[in-house]
Scaffold this motif. Structure first.
Motif, PDB file in Angstrom:
ATOM      1  N   MET A   1      12.340   5.888  -4.483  1.00 34.86           N
ATOM      2  CA  MET A   1      13.037   4.619  -4.303  1.00 34.86           C
ATOM      3  C   MET A   1      11.992   3.519  -4.148  1.00 34.86           C
ATOM      4  N   GLN A   2      12.007   2.549  -5.033  1.00 35.69           N
ATOM      5  CA  GLN A   2      11.014   1.490  -5.040  1.00 35.69           C
ATOM      6  C   GLN A   2      11.141   0.613  -3.804  1.00 35.69           C
ATOM      7  N   ASN A   3      10.005   0.217  -3.229  1.00 35.43           N
ATOM      8  CA  ASN A   3       9.966  -0.653  -2.050  1.00 35.43           C
ATOM      9  C   ASN A   3      10.654  -0.054  -0.833  1.00 35.43           C
ATOM     10  N   ALA A   4      10.661   1.273  -0.739  1.00 35.67           N
ATOM     11  CA  ALA A   4      11.288   1.941   0.399  1.00 35.67           C
ATOM     12  C   ALA A   4      10.550   1.674   1.701  1.00 35.67           C
ATOM     13  N   LEU A   5       9.301   1.239   1.603  1.00 37.92           N
ATOM     14  CA  LEU A   5       8.500   0.972   2.800  1.00 37.92           C
ATOM     15  C   LEU A   5       8.167  -0.514   2.942  1.00 37.92           C
ATOM     16  N   LEU A   6       8.947  -1.351   2.304  1.00 35.02           N
ATOM     17  CA  LEU A   6       8.701  -2.789   2.341  1.00 35.02           C
ATOM     18  C   LEU A   6       8.705  -3.289   3.783  1.00 35.02           C
ATOM     19  N   GLY A   7       7.661  -4.014   4.156  1.00 33.94           N
ATOM     20  CA  GLY A   7       7.574  -4.569   5.493  1.00 33.94           C
ATOM     21  C   GLY A   7       6.993  -3.634   6.534  1.00 33.94           C
ATOM     22  N   LYS A   8       6.695  -2.395   6.157  1.00 35.26           N
ATOM     23  CA  LYS A   8       6.151  -1.431   7.101  1.00 35.26           C
ATOM     24  C   LYS A   8       4.618  -1.471   7.079  1.00 35.26           C
ATOM     25  N   ARG A   9       4.039  -1.302   8.246  1.00 33.71           N
ATOM     26  CA  ARG A   9       2.588  -1.243   8.383  1.00 33.71           C
ATOM     27  C   ARG A   9       2.202   0.209   8.630  1.00 33.71           C
ATOM     28  N   VAL A  10       1.348   0.743   7.761  1.00 31.97           N
ATOM     29  CA  VAL A  10       1.035   2.173   7.762  1.00 31.97           C
ATOM     30  C   VAL A  10      -0.458   2.386   7.969  1.00 31.97           C
ATOM     31  N   LEU A  11      -0.791   3.247   8.905  1.00 33.88           N
ATOM     32  CA  LEU A  11      -2.176   3.669   9.092  1.00 33.88           C
ATOM     33  C   LEU A  11      -2.360   5.034   8.449  1.00 33.88           C
ATOM     34  N   VAL A  12      -3.286   5.140   7.513  1.00 35.75           N
ATOM     35  CA  VAL A  12      -3.641   6.408   6.886  1.00 35.75           C
ATOM     36  C   VAL A  12      -5.051   6.774   7.337  1.00 35.75           C
ATOM     37  N   THR A  13      -5.179   7.901   8.029  1.00 33.45           N
ATOM     38  CA  THR A  13      -6.492   8.311   8.535  1.00 33.45           C
ATOM     39  C   THR A  13      -7.274   9.072   7.469  1.00 33.45           C
ATOM     40  N   GLN A  14      -8.594   9.127   7.643  1.00 24.15           N
ATOM     41  CA  GLN A  14      -9.499   9.766   6.687  1.00 24.15           C
ATOM     42  C   GLN A  14      -9.093   9.419   5.253  1.00 24.15           C
ATOM     43  N   SER A  15      -8.985   8.142   5.019  1.00 26.37           N
ATOM     44  CA  SER A  15      -8.374   7.643   3.787  1.00 26.37           C
ATOM     45  C   SER A  15      -9.153   7.977   2.525  1.00 26.37           C
ATOM     46  N   GLY A  16     -10.412   8.343   2.657  1.00 28.23           N
ATOM     47  CA  GLY A  16     -11.192   8.658   1.471  1.00 28.23           C
ATOM     48  C   GLY A  16     -11.220  10.135   1.126  1.00 28.23           C
ATOM     49  N   GLU A  17     -10.551  10.972   1.923  1.00 29.55           N
ATOM     50  CA  GLU A  17     -10.609  12.410   1.726  1.00 29.55           C
ATOM     51  C   GLU A  17      -9.220  13.013   1.536  1.00 29.55           C
ATOM     52  N   ALA A  28       1.345   1.751  -0.821  1.00 33.66           N
ATOM     53  CA  ALA A  28       1.265   0.342  -1.192  1.00 33.66           C
ATOM     54  C   ALA A  28       2.271   0.012  -2.289  1.00 33.66           C
ATOM     55  N   GLU A  29       2.422   0.916  -3.245  1.00 33.11           N
ATOM     56  CA  GLU A  29       3.404   0.719  -4.308  1.00 33.11           C
ATOM     57  C   GLU A  29       4.824   0.629  -3.749  1.00 33.11           C
ATOM     58  N   GLN A  30       5.057   1.315  -2.631  1.00 33.79           N
ATOM     59  CA  GLN A  30       6.382   1.313  -2.006  1.00 33.79           C
ATOM     60  C   GLN A  30       6.587   0.120  -1.079  1.00 33.79           C
ATOM     61  N   GLY A  31       5.643  -0.815  -1.100  1.00 35.58           N
ATOM     62  CA  GLY A  31       5.813  -2.058  -0.366  1.00 35.58           C
ATOM     63  C   GLY A  31       5.164  -2.118   0.993  1.00 35.58           C
ATOM     64  N   ALA A  32       4.500  -1.043   1.409  1.00 35.41           N
ATOM     65  CA  ALA A  32       3.892  -1.012   2.735  1.00 35.41           C
ATOM     66  C   ALA A  32       2.589  -1.797   2.770  1.00 35.41           C
ATOM     67  N   THR A  33       2.268  -2.305   3.949  1.00 38.21           N
ATOM     68  CA  THR A  33       0.929  -2.803   4.222  1.00 38.21           C
ATOM     69  C   THR A  33       0.120  -1.621   4.728  1.00 38.21           C
ATOM     70  N   VAL A  34      -0.882  -1.202   3.972  1.00 42.62           N
ATOM     71  CA  VAL A  34      -1.627   0.014   4.269  1.00 42.62           C
ATOM     72  C   VAL A  34      -2.946  -0.329   4.957  1.00 42.62           C
ATOM     73  N   VAL A  35      -3.143   0.284   6.108  1.00 39.49           N
ATOM     74  CA  VAL A  35      -4.433   0.205   6.792  1.00 39.49           C
ATOM     75  C   VAL A  35      -5.142   1.528   6.522  1.00 39.49           C
TER      76      VAL A  35
END
Length: 226
Positions: A1-17, A28-35
């Motif tokens: 579902m497109q933009n299912a996370l619109l307006g949500k702030r998400v922390l992804v740990t160990q983001s490079g692995e 990000a494609e789903q609308g989240a602000t990704v940290v």
């Protein structure tokens, strides 16, 4: 579902692995602000530091990676055991202690642990790794039940044979012996695509998945069911 996370702030740990890069891309494609935090979390102070730096988050994606040792059970050293648990298990309660109080106050939040199906099916020469991954899943089940009354959903994906650079780099996938193993052990007959896995993760972090509490979802192309 497109933009299912619109307006949500998400922390992804160990983001490079492990699943980090694709999780960040799909969320990000789903609308989240990704940290995206690339920081290693073995340091006891790291989890608190990372959560504080992320600001007010709606979703915590605990993506923890450690290349599995291949030591026989009789030869697993104290150092190996401690190292694996320090990387995969110890950061979880630290992340929860840092992130959950604000979620409880807000009465809203999601925590998703990206774990391993090695905890669900026996694997030779993987005792320390499988034990640590099993501890992750047990923790999710317990914390999930505890936090559900606060409208916080805690769940886990238990994956194997998912395309990612930590466990299945290009040189492994190109090995004919690996391809034979894939055909023999995985009913799907191929690796699960990283995007398929990340899209399921995004669904579990969306409001459409509010009904799931402390659950573990195998994503492994049928490997666990065999």
């Amino acid at each position: 579902m497109q933009n299912a996370l619109l307006g949500k702030r998400v922390l992804v740990t160990q983001s490079g692995e492990f699943m980090g890069p694709m999780l960040c891309e799909v969320f990000a494609e789903q609308g989240a602000t990704v940290v995206a935090s690339p920081e290693d979390l073995a340091d006891p102070e790291a989890a608190q530091r990372v959560v504080l730096a992320a600001g007010n988050i709606d979703i915590l994606v605990a993506n923890l990676a450690f290349k599995a040792p291949t030591t026989s059970a009789a030869e697993v050293s104290e150092a190996e055991w401690r190292q694996v648990f320090a990387a995969l298990v110890d950061p979880l309660p630290r992340l929860v202690r840092a992130a959950v109080p604000a979620m409880i106050t807000r009465r809203s939040g999601k925590i998703l642990v990206i774990g391993s199906a090695s905890a669900l099916r026996g694997m030779k020469r993987a005792s320390s790794y499988s034990a640590a991954r099993g501890a992750q899943l047990a923790y999710v089940q317990a914390v999930g039940v505890e936090l559900a009354p606060h409208q916080i959903q805690v769940n886990a994906i238990a994956q194997n044979f998912v395309d990612n650079p930590t466990y299945f780099p290009a040189e492994v996938q190109a090995n004919p012996r690996f391809q034979e193993r894939l055909a023999r052990e995985v009913p799907l007959g191929r690796l699960v695509a990283a995007r398929e896995d990340a899209q399921f993760a995004a669904y579990l972090c969306s409001e459409a998945a509010d009904c799931f509490v402390g659950q573990v979802f195998p994503v492994c192309g049928g490997w666990v069911g065999r």
